[in-house]
Enzyme design. Structure first.
Site, PDB file in Angstrom:
ATOM      1  N   ASP A  72       0.823  -1.213   0.000  1.00 33.68           N
ATOM      2  CA  ASP A  72       0.000   0.000   0.000  1.00 33.68           C
ATOM      3  C   ASP A  72       0.855   1.259   0.000  1.00 33.68           C
ATOM      4  OD1 ASP A  72       0.763  -0.656   2.726  1.00 33.68           O
ATOM      5  OD2 ASP A  72      -0.622   0.899   3.405  1.00 33.68           O
ATOM      6  N   GLU A 167       0.014  -1.147   5.687  1.00 35.64           N
ATOM      7  CA  GLU A 167       1.061  -0.709   6.619  1.00 35.64           C
ATOM      8  C   GLU A 167       0.893   0.755   6.971  1.00 35.64           C
ATOM      9  OE1 GLU A 167       5.033   0.889   7.897  1.00 35.64           O
ATOM     10  OE2 GLU A 167       3.793   1.500   6.223  1.00 35.64           O
TER      11      GLU A 167
HETATM   12 ZN   LIG Z   1       6.721   2.178   4.183  1.00 33.80          ZN
END
Ligand SMILES: [Zn+2]
Length: 411
Positions: A72, A167
């Protein structure tokens, strides 16, 4: 450059996992690419995570090593319609991004550019971030995997690959199945300049203070009413002004940081972040905070307070120090790649710190990414190649240092 054109922005407000379905677009592509290079067990799970195994080609007993990065990109700037641009042979000039000419990369703002003279640099076009955080890590792991699959004479133990989602919205490792992954040690590829290695993060607690005032009709409050909002203001005013705050600390110093106040005259809540590299120092900071609250409330015995502590994460160094070989091997891999080692401490947490405490000790290796989460994000192709080299060295160093498997003795 191909990976960053796939929009994989995560969404902090989403309640689903992955927070955005589109992250799976890249995960699925990666599964196919891994299969195409011969990594036959590559697959994506329902959370959009990719798991894959490079089988050992060594007859030694080598610990299983995992390389991990996230698919992401950050919600801080647009991740839609990214147009990566390759600037060949950078000569130190200003780089003006064509879609918004106010976006200019200058050495004065990014001194690291000085080290990149002669390199090929990738930027976005001015209206989006680049997404090298963390697609550079993804690309480097895939490239290293491709190299190891193509050159079986390069000896290594079992290598696990893990690509995570979300994340950037703090949920990157929530659904990681450590058991299924089956790795002994790991390395995240999510760091900055070439040669850097991060083995330390903050230890972190959250504190919530709830102040209970005493409420009456304000017309008859004399001598009885205690206003929780005013007590909260007093507590905040008593926090140290020249130390122990994010505004006044850097490097290895910790802090007490109020992040939210919410309340009415009767009841008021203050949220704090408590941070330090030394876990024991968190207690010192919490004690100081409690002392301030107690001293403010002493003047109003009819008021009371609650002091709630939530453990957030811990300095991964505590875990890594129990297995010094993980960091040692990374240091050696960096030096074999002809880079100058730069040890860094992260004034925050990483997926690696969480993974470390989930049973997968996991420092953070560089990818080359710079000016992340911004329109000016950039990365050097040569730095990325150094990261690939470092991954391959890490894999081979673990094999070199491993014990020879016990052979059955022939009478
Ligand atoms: Zn990162």
């Amino acid at each position: 450059m191909r990976y960053v054109q796939i929009d994989t922005q995560s969404d902090p407000l989403s309640l689903t996992h992955p927070s955005t379905e589109k992250q799976k677009d890249l995960s699925l592509l990666l599964v196919n690419e891994l299969k195409a290079i011969g990594v036959s067990d590559a697959h994506m799970d329902e959370w959009g995570y990719v798991y894959a195994t490079l089988p050992s080609n060594s007859d030694k007993q080598v610990p299983v090593i995992c390389f991990c990065s996230h698919v992401d990109t950050a919600p801080d700037a647009s991740g839609t319609g990214i147009k990566p641009i390759l600037h060949r042979h950078y000569k130190g000039q200003e780089i003006v991004l064509p879609d918004d000419t106010k976006q200019v990369l200058r050495k004065a703002d990014f001194p690291y550019l000085e080290k990149l003279i002669g390199h090929d640099i990738i930027t976005a076009s001015g209206k989006t971030l680049l997404g090298s955080d963390d697609k550079s890590g993804v690309a480097e792991i895939i490239d290293a995997a491709n190299y190891l699959m193509q050159y079986p004479e390069v000896k290594h133990g079992t290598i696990k690959i893990l690509f995570t989602t979300d994340e950037e919205v703090g949920k990157g490792v929530e659904k990681v199945d450590i058991q299924k992954l089956g790795a002994d040690f790991g390395y995240t590829l999510d760091g900055g300049e070439a040669g850097s290695l991060e083995d330390e993060t903050f230890s972190a607690d959250g504190v919530q203070i709830i102040i209970h005032g005493v409420i009456t009709h304000p017309g008859h409050g004399k001598g009885k009413l205690v206003n929780a909002l005013k007590l909260a203001a007093e507590i905040l005013a008593k926090l140290p002004k020249n130390e122990l705050s994010p505004e006044t600390t850097d490097q290895k110093q910790g802090y007490i940081h109020p992040t939210r106040v919410e309340g009415i005259a009767e009841k008021c809540t203050i949220d704090f972040l408590i941070r330090d590299f030394v876990t024991a120092e968190l207690k010192t900071k919490k004690d100081l905070l409690k002392k301030i609250v107690t001293s403010v409330l002493q003047a109003c015995p009819s008021a009371s307070f609650e002091f709630k502590v939530t453990e957030q994460y811990r300095n991964m160094k505590e875990v890594l120090d129990e297995h010094p070989q993980i960091v040692e091997n990374a240091k050696e891999a960096i030096s074999r790649s002809d880079l100058v080692l730069k040890m860094e401490s992260i004034r925050g947490g990483t997926d690696g710190s969480r993974l470390s405490f989930m049973g997968l000790p996991c420092p953070n290796l560089f990818t080359g990414m710079q000016a992340i989460h911004s329109m000016l994000e950039f990365i050097s192709v040569q730095d990325m190649n150094k990261a690939v080299e470092t991954i391959v060295h890490v894999a081979t160093i673990w094999e070199e240092k491993a014990q020879v498997a016990a052979t059955t003795s022939v009478p």
